[in-house]
Design a protein around this motif. Sequence first.
Motif, mmCIF file in Angstrom:
data_model
loop_
_atom_site.group_PDB
_atom_site.id
_atom_site.type_symbol
_atom_site.label_atom_id
_atom_site.label_comp_id
_atom_site.label_asym_id
_atom_site.label_seq_id
_atom_site.Cartn_x
_atom_site.Cartn_y
_atom_site.Cartn_z
ATOM 1 N N SER A 226 51.605 134.552 15.341
ATOM 2 C CA SER A 226 50.566 135.588 15.428
ATOM 3 C C SER A 226 49.436 135.284 14.464
ATOM 4 C CB SER A 226 51.136 136.978 15.132
ATOM 5 O OG SER A 226 51.530 137.100 13.784
ATOM 6 N N VAL A 227 48.242 135.753 14.843
ATOM 7 C CA VAL A 227 47.041 135.641 14.013
ATOM 8 C C VAL A 227 46.523 137.062 13.812
ATOM 9 C CG1 VAL A 227 44.715 134.699 13.837
ATOM 10 C CG2 VAL A 227 46.534 133.361 14.947
ATOM 11 N N GLN A 228 46.628 137.578 12.584
ATOM 12 C CA GLN A 228 46.322 138.971 12.289
ATOM 13 C C GLN A 228 45.177 139.046 11.273
ATOM 14 O OE1 GLN A 228 49.902 141.071 11.125
ATOM 15 N NE2 GLN A 228 51.189 139.861 12.499
ATOM 16 N N ALA A 229 44.328 140.034 11.444
ATOM 17 C CA ALA A 229 43.236 140.258 10.486
ATOM 18 C C ALA A 229 43.197 141.746 10.152
ATOM 19 C CB ALA A 229 41.897 139.812 11.067
ATOM 20 N N GLY A 230 43.178 142.054 8.849
ATOM 21 C CA GLY A 230 43.178 143.454 8.454
ATOM 22 C C GLY A 230 43.063 143.631 6.954
ATOM 23 N N PHE A 231 43.700 144.685 6.438
ATOM 24 C CA PHE A 231 43.518 145.070 5.046
ATOM 25 C C PHE A 231 44.842 145.506 4.435
ATOM 26 C CE2 PHE A 231 39.876 146.313 7.658
ATOM 27 C CZ PHE A 231 38.875 145.532 7.099
ATOM 28 N N GLU A 232 44.966 145.268 3.118
ATOM 29 C CA GLU A 232 46.107 145.751 2.351
ATOM 30 C C GLU A 232 45.578 146.707 1.283
ATOM 31 O OE1 GLU A 232 49.463 142.372 2.332
ATOM 32 O OE2 GLU A 232 47.675 141.834 1.185
ATOM 33 N N PRO A 233 45.650 148.014 1.510
ATOM 34 C CA PRO A 233 45.197 148.975 0.499
ATOM 35 C C PRO A 233 46.326 149.385 -0.439
ATOM 36 C CG PRO A 233 45.578 150.101 2.572
ATOM 37 C CD PRO A 233 45.889 148.649 2.807
ATOM 38 N N TRP A 234 46.023 149.438 -1.723
ATOM 39 C CA TRP A 234 46.911 150.022 -2.719
ATOM 40 C C TRP A 234 46.455 151.454 -3.057
ATOM 41 C CZ3 TRP A 234 46.578 144.896 -2.203
ATOM 42 C CH2 TRP A 234 47.686 144.088 -2.494
ATOM 43 N N ILE A 235 45.147 151.581 -3.286
ATOM 44 C CA ILE A 235 44.557 152.874 -3.620
ATOM 45 C C ILE A 235 43.413 153.136 -2.643
ATOM 46 C CG2 ILE A 235 43.357 154.206 -5.391
ATOM 47 C CD1 ILE A 235 44.714 152.405 -7.490
ATOM 48 N N GLY A 236 43.452 154.315 -2.011
ATOM 49 C CA GLY A 236 42.413 154.647 -1.053
ATOM 50 C C GLY A 236 42.452 153.721 0.151
ATOM 51 N N GLY A 237 41.281 153.321 0.601
ATOM 52 C CA GLY A 237 41.173 152.428 1.744
ATOM 53 C C GLY A 237 40.299 152.943 2.860
ATOM 54 N N ALA A 238 39.922 154.224 2.827
ATOM 55 C CA ALA A 238 39.036 154.757 3.858
ATOM 56 C C ALA A 238 37.700 154.024 3.835
ATOM 57 C CB ALA A 238 38.813 156.257 3.644
#
Length: 460
Positions: A226-238
């Motif tokens: 798989s080829v995935q693109a996104g985000f890893e939030p620890w605090i917040g992220g909106a």
Amino acid sequence: MRHAHIYLIIGALLATGLFAAPAQAAPVLCEKFGSTTVQSGRYVVINNVWGADTAQCIDVNQNGGFTVTQAAHNKPTNGAPASYPAIYAGCHYANCSTGSNLPMQASASAFNSLRTSVSMSYPSSGTWDAAYDIWFDPTPRTDGQNTGAEMMIWLNKQGSIQPVGSQVGTVNLAGGTWQVWFGNSGWNVISYVRTSAASSLDFTINTFYADAVSRGYAQRSWYLTSVQAGFEPWIGGAGLAVNSFSYGSSGGGTDTTAPSVPGNPTTSGTTSTSTNLSWGAATDTGGSGLAGYDILRATGDAFARVGSSTTTSFTDTGLLPATTYRYRIQARDGAGNLSQMSGTATVTTQTGGGGGGGCAVAATTQTAWNNGYVIQPVTVTNRGTSAISGWTVTFTLPAGHTITGSWNANLSVNGQTVTARNNGNNGNLGPNAATSFGYQASRPNGNTQVPSGYTCRSSA
């Protein structure tokens, strides 16, 4: 230290149905593991709140992206993130997009032309990273946890966070300079962190994978899943957003048609340590041509690739005496498409009588350090019913590793294959008798791999 990026829990929850992953969800996903498809199934978008119980919602862009609209996360920055909302092509815990041509072996010619791009937007608050997560497995896996390599490509980050492991170097790739990090979470984690933030990236997957292979962290025999693109939030992220995402071949005219299923295999000439396989030929109509066959073997429930052939026959060696093995065959074309698996052939090796006997081998890592290790003992046991007068052990040395010394055996190296033969005083073994040898090797700094694939053959 940053998270281990573990998806094992997610797979278990999906498998038990405790969290549903609907094929089509609402344009706004708030379920922990909610998912939907976009562009007629070409890509899958997942909310994927795997590391927290706090609320998170994403607004899916049916043209191929999403925006995090709600994220109430507040995780310690020295542990795992709260989630990984992402868009992807391929398969993630049996949730597969359509037309991705994945899994694909990294040695396939079509792998070199696989290309992906992403455009992202970032908020000024919160603690997060913006990253590709690209997965490889030793088998063409479509479900469960990948165990080969996880390759992360960080375009940007905010806050005091870092990848798994430690930094092992820097490299110039895809128009930027990247810190290279390496760690292990039960699989190799190779992270590339851009030294200057970027909001978009367009690259061939092999650009980064070739670097990982050269460092000994990945293998060409592994499969891109798989080829995935996104985000890893620890605090917040909106406010984190994937504006657009693409995946495909830069070569044009990609063959996405799998070969036909090979004929069921049959066995012949079985000894205590080997068997001969043959099967009916497959055909390919996709245009790239039939490239060969992968041989899959199992002693339990799971089949694993043990070799390949460009003909309709294969000899499997290094087997254990009096052991039952099952075999299946997959056809592979020049674009890396894999057929469905053939039916199963079952064979039990001989007990080892008749003068030759059979041997088994087991290796133990005695000690390891940052750039080397000692394997001792490597125990060779005569599993046959008659004496043997010699033995040969073979195993695979990871890329970049070098044998620096050995004892109680004569070692030779050809490419990545190491062959160990008995000395003059430890080749004669009666039934159930054993001997051992050892060796020392060096490896690239920070590489945690050790050799694998030990097999043993005996002589009368």
